[in-house]
Motif scaffolding. Sequence first.
Motif, PDB file in Angstrom:
ATOM      1  N   ARG A 158      47.611  63.442 109.299  1.00  0.00           N
ATOM      2  CA  ARG A 158      47.124  64.582 110.095  1.00  0.00           C
ATOM      3  C   ARG A 158      46.671  65.739 109.205  1.00  0.00           C
ATOM      4  N   ALA A 215      50.453  57.210  98.024  1.00  0.00           N
ATOM      5  CA  ALA A 215      51.240  56.198  98.750  1.00  0.00           C
ATOM      6  C   ALA A 215      50.797  56.194 100.200  1.00  0.00           C
ATOM      7  N   VAL A 216      49.543  55.778 100.424  1.00  0.00           N
ATOM      8  CA  VAL A 216      48.989  55.780 101.788  1.00  0.00           C
ATOM      9  C   VAL A 216      49.012  54.406 102.437  1.00  0.00           C
ATOM     10  N   GLY A 217      49.144  53.366 101.615  1.00  0.00           N
ATOM     11  CA  GLY A 217      49.148  52.016 102.185  1.00  0.00           C
ATOM     12  C   GLY A 217      47.779  51.591 102.681  1.00  0.00           C
ATOM     13  N   ARG A 218      46.708  52.109 102.049  1.00  0.00           N
ATOM     14  CA  ARG A 218      45.333  51.722 102.427  1.00  0.00           C
ATOM     15  C   ARG A 218      44.572  51.335 101.175  1.00  0.00           C
ATOM     16  N   ILE A 267      60.514  56.243 102.458  1.00  0.00           N
ATOM     17  CA  ILE A 267      60.907  55.525 101.241  1.00  0.00           C
ATOM     18  C   ILE A 267      60.095  55.924 100.014  1.00  0.00           C
ATOM     19  N   VAL A 268      58.936  56.567 100.214  1.00  0.00           N
ATOM     20  CA  VAL A 268      58.137  56.974  99.048  1.00  0.00           C
ATOM     21  C   VAL A 268      57.744  58.463  99.128  1.00  0.00           C
ATOM     22  N   GLY A 286      50.408  52.113  95.987  1.00  0.00           N
ATOM     23  CA  GLY A 286      50.005  51.044  96.907  1.00  0.00           C
ATOM     24  C   GLY A 286      49.927  49.682  96.243  1.00  0.00           C
ATOM     25  N   ILE A 287      50.156  48.669  97.035  1.00  0.00           N
ATOM     26  CA  ILE A 287      49.926  47.310  96.534  1.00  0.00           C
ATOM     27  C   ILE A 287      49.428  46.442  97.676  1.00  0.00           C
ATOM     28  N   HIS A 288      48.283  45.833  97.447  1.00  0.00           N
ATOM     29  CA  HIS A 288      47.624  45.048  98.498  1.00  0.00           C
ATOM     30  C   HIS A 288      46.952  43.817  97.888  1.00  0.00           C
ATOM     31  N   SER A 338      56.119  58.824 103.831  1.00  0.00           N
ATOM     32  CA  SER A 338      57.095  57.857 104.354  1.00  0.00           C
ATOM     33  C   SER A 338      58.484  58.220 103.834  1.00  0.00           C
ATOM     34  N   THR A 384      61.721  53.523  94.308  1.00  0.00           N
ATOM     35  CA  THR A 384      60.305  53.773  93.988  1.00  0.00           C
ATOM     36  C   THR A 384      60.096  55.232  93.555  1.00  0.00           C
ATOM     37  N   MET A 424      41.669  53.453  98.992  1.00  0.00           N
ATOM     38  CA  MET A 424      41.155  54.565  99.800  1.00  0.00           C
ATOM     39  C   MET A 424      40.704  55.752  98.928  1.00  0.00           C
ATOM     40  N   ASP A 431      46.210  51.754  96.181  1.00  0.00           N
ATOM     41  CA  ASP A 431      45.632  52.682  97.148  1.00  0.00           C
ATOM     42  C   ASP A 431      44.481  53.472  96.521  1.00  0.00           C
ATOM     43  N   THR A 490      59.975  50.321  90.011  1.00  0.00           N
ATOM     44  CA  THR A 490      60.859  50.257  91.184  1.00  0.00           C
ATOM     45  C   THR A 490      62.015  49.291  90.898  1.00  0.00           C
ATOM     46  N   ILE A 538      50.150  61.951  98.473  1.00  0.00           N
ATOM     47  CA  ILE A 538      49.475  61.527  99.706  1.00  0.00           C
ATOM     48  C   ILE A 538      50.336  60.435 100.332  1.00  0.00           C
TER      49      ILE A 538
END
Length: 286
Positions: free
Chosen positions: A191, A208-211, A169-170, A230-232, A167, A141, A214, A248, A272, A164
Motif C-alpha cells: 500500500r 523481500a516482496v516475493g515477486r 518473518i522478514v 526473494g527466491i523464485h 512480513s 533470515t 520486480m 526479487d 539464513t 521493501i
Amino acid sequence: MAEIISGRDIAQKIIETDLIPRVEKLKSREIFPKLVVILVGDHPASASYVRQKEKFAAKAGILAETWRFPDTITEDEILAEIEKINNDDTIHGVIVQLPLPKGISVEKILAKIDPQKDVDGFTAENIGKLFLGEPCLQCCTPKGIIRMIEESGETLEGKNVTVIGRSNIVGKPVSALALNKNATVTTCHSRTKNLAEHLKNADIVIVAVGRPEMIKGADLPKGCVVIDVGIHRKEDKSREKGWRLCGDVDFESAKDVVAKISPVPGGVGPMTVVSLIENTIEAAEK
Ligand code: NAP
C-alpha cells in the motif's frame, strides 16, 4: 559492475571461524548441540530446505534430526511431539518446517515451542524481545541479512535503509534489527504510495516482496547496497532444466547501478541456514 556479497562465502567463514570452535568447546563439556526439524508431508521445496539444514549442521559438527510425519497427522499429535521435545534436555533447538497442511494452526504450533528452543525465532517471546532490542534467539533470515551487510564491510549506523516488504518473518523483524543498529529505516509494502520516493535516498535496500525480479536497476539509487531476499524459479527455456533461480531484484539491470549486491542463489539463503545453526549452538550454550 557491483561487488557481489556472497552469502555462501560468508556462511562458510562463520562456520569455520566461529561455529566449529564453539561446538568443540561445548563437546569438551559433554554437551552435543542438537537440532530437530519437524517435517510434515512431502512438499518438494521443504524437503530441499531440510537437506540444506542437515548439510550445514554436519559442517558445523552439530546433530540434526528430521522427524518426518505424513500430512494426515493432526494438530494435537504435532503439539504432543513438541511437548516431548520441550521436555528432552538432549534437544537444544526445534523448528517446524512451513508450510503445514491445511487445518493445522501455525500460530498454535509455534506458541507451543519452548522459547529457549525456538531456534527459528518465531515465537511471540523471541519476536517481542527482538523488537525491544533484548538478547534473544533472533529469526534467521533477518539475523543473516544484518550479518551479511556487516561482514561485507558496511555499517548500519546513520544509514538510510529502505526495506521493501513487511512480513512477520522478514520485512518487519529486519526493519527492527536495522533500527536497533541505529539506521534510519523506511519499511514499504503493497500500500506504499510512490515507492520510488522511498528508494531515492537509500544507502541500503533490502528487498523481500516475493515477486520475481520486480525491482529493476532503474528503481535503485546509484551506489547503494542491495540485499535480495526473494527466491523464485523462473521459466528459462535456454537452460537444460527449463528454469533458473532468481530473486526479487532484476540482477542484470541492477548490477551496473549499485555498489554491492547479494546474488540469488548464494546470497541470503545460506545466511539464513547458518543463522539457524548458530541459534542452535547459542541455545545449547545457554
Ligand atoms: P510475503 O509474506 O509474501 O511478504 C511480501 C511483502 O511484500 C508484503 O509485506 C507485501 O505487502 C509486500 N509487497 C508485495 N507486493 C508489493 C509491491 N508491489 N510493492 C511493495 N511491497 C509489496 O513474503 P516473505 O515471506 O517476506 O518473503 C519474501 C521473499 O523472500 C519470497 O520470495 C520468499 O521466498 C523469500 N524468502 C527467502 C528466504 C531465504 O532464506 N532466502 C527466507 C524467507 C523468505 P503487504 O504486507 O501490504 O501485503
